[in-house]
Design a protein around this motif. Sequence first.
Motif, PDB file in Angstrom:
ATOM      1  N   LEU A 160       0.827  -1.192   0.000  1.00 22.44           N
ATOM      2  CA  LEU A 160       0.000   0.000   0.000  1.00 22.44           C
ATOM      3  C   LEU A 160       0.868   1.250   0.000  1.00 22.44           C
ATOM      4  N   ALA A 161       0.300   2.338  -0.532  1.00 20.43           N
ATOM      5  CA  ALA A 161       0.969   3.630  -0.463  1.00 20.43           C
ATOM      6  C   ALA A 161       1.097   3.999   1.003  1.00 20.43           C
ATOM      7  N   THR A 162       2.156   4.692   1.350  1.00 21.36           N
ATOM      8  CA  THR A 162       2.353   5.138   2.720  1.00 21.36           C
ATOM      9  C   THR A 162       1.464   6.345   2.942  1.00 21.36           C
ATOM     10  N   ILE A 163       0.439   6.128   3.749  1.00 25.16           N
ATOM     11  CA  ILE A 163      -0.504   7.203   4.030  1.00 25.16           C
ATOM     12  C   ILE A 163      -0.881   7.173   5.499  1.00 25.16           C
ATOM     13  N   GLU A 164      -1.289   8.291   6.000  1.00 22.29           N
ATOM     14  CA  GLU A 164      -1.837   8.380   7.344  1.00 22.29           C
ATOM     15  C   GLU A 164      -3.311   8.670   7.180  1.00 22.29           C
ATOM     16  N   ASN A 165      -4.136   7.839   7.762  1.00 22.57           N
ATOM     17  CA  ASN A 165      -5.569   8.073   7.690  1.00 22.57           C
ATOM     18  C   ASN A 165      -6.243   7.425   8.883  1.00 22.57           C
ATOM     19  N   SER A 166      -7.542   7.466   8.902  1.00 24.73           N
ATOM     20  CA  SER A 166      -8.285   6.928  10.031  1.00 24.73           C
ATOM     21  C   SER A 166      -8.075   5.431  10.214  1.00 24.73           C
ATOM     22  N   LEU A 167      -7.652   4.723   9.156  1.00 22.82           N
ATOM     23  CA  LEU A 167      -7.436   3.279   9.267  1.00 22.82           C
ATOM     24  C   LEU A 167      -6.083   2.940   9.895  1.00 22.82           C
ATOM     25  N   SER A 168      -5.177   3.913   9.987  1.00 21.55           N
ATOM     26  CA  SER A 168      -3.825   3.652  10.473  1.00 21.55           C
ATOM     27  C   SER A 168      -3.816   3.098  11.889  1.00 21.55           C
ATOM     28  N   LYS A 169      -4.844   3.361  12.669  1.00 23.15           N
ATOM     29  CA  LYS A 169      -4.869   2.887  14.050  1.00 23.15           C
ATOM     30  C   LYS A 169      -5.151   1.389  14.154  1.00 23.15           C
ATOM     31  N   TYR A 170      -5.702   0.781  13.090  1.00 25.05           N
ATOM     32  CA  TYR A 170      -6.014  -0.637  13.134  1.00 25.05           C
ATOM     33  C   TYR A 170      -4.750  -1.463  12.951  1.00 25.05           C
ATOM     34  N   SER A 171      -4.738  -2.625  13.585  1.00 24.45           N
ATOM     35  CA  SER A 171      -3.526  -3.439  13.592  1.00 24.45           C
ATOM     36  C   SER A 171      -3.046  -3.817  12.195  1.00 24.45           C
ATOM     37  N   ILE A 172      -3.947  -4.075  11.247  1.00 27.11           N
ATOM     38  CA  ILE A 172      -3.473  -4.471   9.925  1.00 27.11           C
ATOM     39  C   ILE A 172      -2.798  -3.325   9.191  1.00 27.11           C
ATOM     40  N   PHE A 173      -2.989  -2.097   9.672  1.00 19.56           N
ATOM     41  CA  PHE A 173      -2.372  -0.944   9.020  1.00 19.56           C
ATOM     42  C   PHE A 173      -1.233  -0.360   9.862  1.00 19.56           C
ATOM     43  N   LYS A 174      -0.842  -1.050  10.941  1.00 15.97           N
ATOM     44  CA  LYS A 174       0.178  -0.487  11.831  1.00 15.97           C
ATOM     45  C   LYS A 174       1.505  -0.245  11.121  1.00 15.97           C
ATOM     46  N   SER A 175       1.791  -1.045  10.114  1.00 15.83           N
ATOM     47  CA  SER A 175       3.006  -0.853   9.338  1.00 15.83           C
ATOM     48  C   SER A 175       2.608  -0.885   7.872  1.00 15.83           C
ATOM     49  N   ILE A 176       2.031   0.203   7.437  1.00 17.33           N
ATOM     50  CA  ILE A 176       1.363   0.233   6.135  1.00 17.33           C
ATOM     51  C   ILE A 176       2.325   0.078   4.958  1.00 17.33           C
ATOM     52  N   SER A 177       3.623   0.267   5.173  1.00 15.71           N
ATOM     53  CA  SER A 177       4.571   0.108   4.068  1.00 15.71           C
ATOM     54  C   SER A 177       4.960  -1.353   3.845  1.00 15.71           C
ATOM     55  N   ASP A 178       4.517  -2.243   4.704  1.00 11.73           N
ATOM     56  CA  ASP A 178       4.844  -3.666   4.553  1.00 11.73           C
ATOM     57  C   ASP A 178       4.034  -4.315   3.438  1.00 11.73           C
ATOM     58  N   TRP A 179       4.580  -5.404   2.949  1.00 12.50           N
ATOM     59  CA  TRP A 179       3.831  -6.233   2.005  1.00 12.50           C
ATOM     60  C   TRP A 179       2.682  -6.874   2.752  1.00 12.50           C
ATOM     61  N   ILE A 180       1.559  -6.976   2.100  1.00 13.35           N
ATOM     62  CA  ILE A 180       0.387  -7.634   2.662  1.00 13.35           C
ATOM     63  C   ILE A 180       0.059  -8.824   1.770  1.00 13.35           C
ATOM     64  N   VAL A 181      -0.030  -9.987   2.400  1.00 10.85           N
ATOM     65  CA  VAL A 181      -0.374 -11.209   1.684  1.00 10.85           C
ATOM     66  C   VAL A 181      -1.892 -11.324   1.679  1.00 10.85           C
ATOM     67  N   MET A 182      -2.448 -11.606   0.526  1.00  8.83           N
ATOM     68  CA  MET A 182      -3.895 -11.800   0.438  1.00  8.83           C
ATOM     69  C   MET A 182      -4.241 -13.128   1.106  1.00  8.83           C
ATOM     70  N   ALA A 183      -5.044 -13.048   2.149  1.00  6.66           N
ATOM     71  CA  ALA A 183      -5.367 -14.228   2.956  1.00  6.66           C
ATOM     72  C   ALA A 183      -6.019 -15.331   2.136  1.00  6.66           C
ATOM     73  N   ASP A 184      -6.773 -14.943   1.108  1.00  3.77           N
ATOM     74  CA  ASP A 184      -7.441 -15.963   0.293  1.00  3.77           C
ATOM     75  C   ASP A 184      -6.480 -16.680  -0.651  1.00  3.77           C
ATOM     76  N   ARG A 185      -5.233 -16.234  -0.725  1.00  5.76           N
ATOM     77  CA  ARG A 185      -4.234 -16.860  -1.598  1.00  5.76           C
ATOM     78  C   ARG A 185      -3.134 -17.581  -0.813  1.00  5.76           C
ATOM     79  N   TYR A 186      -3.160 -17.523   0.506  1.00  7.19           N
ATOM     80  CA  TYR A 186      -2.106 -18.121   1.307  1.00  7.19           C
ATOM     81  C   TYR A 186      -2.655 -19.343   2.015  1.00  7.19           C
ATOM     82  N   PRO A 187      -1.923 -20.436   2.113  1.00  8.60           N
ATOM     83  CA  PRO A 187      -0.535 -20.575   1.672  1.00  8.60           C
ATOM     84  C   PRO A 187      -0.446 -20.633   0.151  1.00  8.60           C
TER      85      PRO A 187
END
Length: 182
Positions: free
Chosen positions: A138-165
């Motif tokens: 994701l683009a590095t942004i600060e917004n209302s979602l930043s407080k949620y745990s999945i956005f705590k490190s928004i510059s990280d790669w996010i694996v799509m749960a429906d594709r893992y493993p």
Amino acid sequence: MTAKSMMHEKPVDLNLTTFTQCAPETVQAQPVVELVLALGSNYQADKYLPLARQRLAALGEVRLSTAFQNPDFTATTQLPKPDYTNQCVHLTLTTPMSLQQLQQTFKTLEGDCNRCRQTEPNQVRQVTMDIDILMIKLATIENSLSKYSIFKSISDWIVMADRYPFKTHEEAGVRELAVSTD
């Protein structure tokens, strides 16, 4: 692990615990800047893979893994199926797009490759092009979602749960892309 470090570190740790994982629905509207895709075709792959790669290149910078030929894991002796040609793509977008926009773009691209989703029962499914999103950055942004745990490190790669493993060829493709950049 940031995209830069993920794409440079050797060896690459693809253990789920090192990546944020989330359902695609939770990031639908978020701006995506990079993604890793899995392409697959079991019908005229020599025609449709180059077309898909060309269309993806129009969206930004494309890096490719080796194309792997794999048997269809749903094939049986009673219902043999053609092998798939699979390839992973690392795409750095020229302009950020929401995950929802990307999903629609890829569905349109599949249609442009004559993808037919309807098949009769017990008919061998010919897949001209299948595009799956494996990972996003994701683009590095600060917004209302930043407080949620999945956005705590928004510059990280996010694996799509429906594709893992990842499937074996997807993991091999991601590993190859990760170590091929210096």
